[in-house]
Design an enzyme around this catalytic site. Structure first.
Site, mmCIF file in Angstrom:
data_model
loop_
_atom_site.group_PDB
_atom_site.id
_atom_site.type_symbol
_atom_site.label_atom_id
_atom_site.label_comp_id
_atom_site.label_asym_id
_atom_site.label_seq_id
_atom_site.Cartn_x
_atom_site.Cartn_y
_atom_site.Cartn_z
ATOM 1 N N ASP A 149 0.776 -1.285 0.031
ATOM 2 C CA ASP A 149 -0.059 0.069 -0.045
ATOM 3 C C ASP A 149 0.832 1.337 -0.046
ATOM 4 O OD1 ASP A 149 -3.072 0.950 0.473
ATOM 5 O OD2 ASP A 149 -2.048 1.861 2.237
ATOM 6 N N GLU A 180 1.719 -0.512 -4.973
ATOM 7 C CA GLU A 180 0.774 0.702 -5.309
ATOM 8 C C GLU A 180 1.672 1.853 -5.467
ATOM 9 O OE1 GLU A 180 -3.079 2.885 -3.887
ATOM 10 O OE2 GLU A 180 -1.554 2.405 -2.482
#
Ligand code: GLC
Length: 557
Positions: free
Chosen positions: A211, A273
């Site tokens: 993330d 990401e």
């Protein structure tokens, strides 16, 4: 799918994102859970995917749907137990499905014991040094340390109250105030996350989706972000660098992780990401000693315009190819308007900011029929490209965005932090339909759902599409089967010219692909059609004509 030696499966795999709270609910409490996922693994096996990525199920107060983690090495009771996770992992492995888990290293929850210890400690203490605490500016420290804004709206800094009741330092949170940023200049933060990685690797997971992999380190001294009105319309390579996203200090971290992951048996991976532009910069995240994959967001955000799509595909193959990495194609995820709606959005109704969202008052409304046609055509285009592809749960059903969620149900922190100006991401997170005539469309037995499901989801239920020729589900199954059989993920793309304006055509191995982005039918060359996204009732591509917003795959003779 893997190469001849069976290694490096991730270069060509199809990976399915499960959003646990909205996938399947085994308890009837309205939120999906790990046993719900296990119960449906055979459906995913039938779909033909190689791996799943699970969005966070770790312990969390759920202020940002689990991206606010308070214990990285346990399962939130909302989703089940660690035993449930182990059962899921074993069952997936039995079926030949690999499992990636989400890792959230940019920030923790404010309920994490490390942050609680930091709050209870004094400025300058080792506890505070785990996070980004700074003195305020202004005469009495009443102003934040700099001008950074939260991605979710409002300031990126919150002031704390000292144990004695006086006002104290400020802490950085690039997202919600419940998500304090770690200080990655602190070696103890590195050690902490290496332990987290080891914990899940020891459990047997096949890798991590990382993330905010573009955010962990920030520019020294945390300068103001000098961003004018033209910032987002300026070409990415000409923008002044952002002091908190895309900082080069993240790369040594991923080299450290790569060395750890490579020391484990199997072919385990890291997927970034990394929301950075241009693609040549994003490719730095997937250099040979860093991560394996990075989601191709420039591809995702490209509108329904053939030449733009061709441009981004070329730029992606060049940029990732230059570092020896595959491109990792993606069209939908839990942060983006579902592409069955997004691809029909009129640019005037949407600012293009990724979490602005759309809702009941958005005008003009995207046309759902055209949206689905484009989504099917775009997915068929994506699944024929060389590289890895991610599918977001529900897209294989052609699900549209849930636009009409009443305000009182909205849970994305974006909605509250912008006083309702941005709808946020709830519309792509609604529980998915399994059975047309069951409570909650088969999501559970009780009919309760954490976000309301639109009535139209009935038409998209998996059981209503299974075995139905022309359904989106059968289209995905067929595409994945042919993709595997013809090894498209490992292939090479060469463009075929001269098909007409706004029509893209390319060859990949023994398959050629034609996608009609124009609003006119185009003539197809002769040949055997092996996949056709034409909706039922349309002129059939086998008659030699490709309808607008349609893709076909043909066998090359
Ligand atoms: C990522 C996640 C998103 C989350 C944010 C903060 O962008 O995909 O859902 O809100 O990070 O963790």
């Amino acid at each position: 799918m893997s190469d001849e030696t069976g290694r490096e499966w991730w270069r060509s795999a199809t990976i399915y994102q499960v959003y646990p709270r909205s996938f399947a609910d085994s308890t009837g409490n309205g939120t999906g859970d790990l046993p719900g996922i296990t119960n449906h693994l055979t459906d995913l096996h039938d779909l033909g995917i190689d791996a799943i990525w699970l969005s966070p199920f770790q312990t969390s107060p759920q202020k940002d749907a689990g991206y606010d983690v308070s214990n990285y090495c346990d399962v939130d009771p909302l989703f089940g137990t660690m035993h449930d996770f182990e059962v899921l992992l074993n069952r997936a492995h039995e079926l030949g499905i690999r499992v990636l888990v989400d890792l959230v290293p940019n920030h923790s929850s404010d309920a994490h014991p490390l942050f609680q210890a930091a709050l209870a400690s004094t400025p300058g203490s080792p506890e505070r040094a785990m996070y980004m605490f700074r003195e305020g500016t202004g005469e009495h420290g009443e102003l934040p340390p700099n001008n950074w804004e939260s991605v979710f709206g409002g300031p990126a800094w919150t002031r704390v109250t000292n144990p004695d009741g006086t006002l104290g330092q400020w802490y950085l949170h690039l997202f919600d105030s419940s998500q304090p940023d770690f200080d990655w200049t602190n070696p103890r933060v590195h050690d902490f996350f290496l332990d987290v990685l080891r914990f899940w690797l020891d459990k047997g997971v096949d890798g991590f989706r990382v993330d905010v992999a573009h955010g962990l380190t920030k520019e020294a001294d945390l300068p103001d972000f000098r961003r004018d009105a033209e910032y987002w319309t300026t070409p990415a390579e000409l923008r002044p660098p952002c002091p908190f996203f895309g900082h080069p200090g993240v790369h040594p971290i991923y080299r450290e992780w790569r060395a750890l992951i490579d020391s484990y048996p199997g072919d385990r991976i890291l997927c970034a990401e990394a929301f950075v532009e241009p693609l040549t910069k994003m490719a730095e995240w997937v250099r040979p000693d860093e991560m394996h994959q990075a989601f191709n967001f420039p591809f995702l955000v490209t509108r329904w315009e053939g030449e733009k799509v061709r441009g981004v595909i070329n730029a992606s193959l060049d940029a990732f190819g230059a570092v020896g990495a595959p491109s990792t194609w993606v069209l939908s995820n839990h942060d983006q308007i579902r592409h069955a709606t997004r691809l029909a959005i009129d640019p005037r109704s949407y600012t293009g900011d990724r979490i602005t969202g759309i809702g009941p008052k958005t005008e003009p409304k995207p046309d759902p029929v055209e949206g689905l046609r484009r989504a099917r055509a775009a997915s068929a285009m994506m699944l024929a490209l060389p590289g890895c592809a991610y599918i977001y749960n529900g897209e294989e059903l052609g699900l549209p965005e849930a636009m009409d969620i009443p305000d009182e149900f909205r849970q994305d922190p974006t909605f509250a932090r912008t006083n309702g100006k941005a709808y946020g991401r709830d519309g792509c997170r609604v529980p998915i339909p399994w059975a047309a005539d069951a409570p909650a469309f088969g999501f559970n037995d009780s009919g309760k759902t954490w976000l309301p499901q639109p009535a139209e989801y009935r038409d998209f239920a998996r059981d209503a599409q299974t075995g139905v020729s022309g359904s989106t589900l059968e289209l995905y199954k067929r595409a994945l089967r042919i993709r595997r059989e013809f090894r498209l993920g490992l292939g090479h793309l060469s463009w075929i010219e001269g098909m007409g304006e706004n029509v893209l055509a390319f060859a990949n191995g023994d398959v050629s692909v034609v996608a009609n982005y124009s609003d006119k039918p185009v003539a197809l060359p002769a040949g055997e059609i092996i996949l056709d996204t034409t909706a039922n009732g349309e002129p059939d591509a086998s008659q030699g004509t490709l309808a607008p917003s349609t893709t076909v795959w043909m066998r090359r003779s």
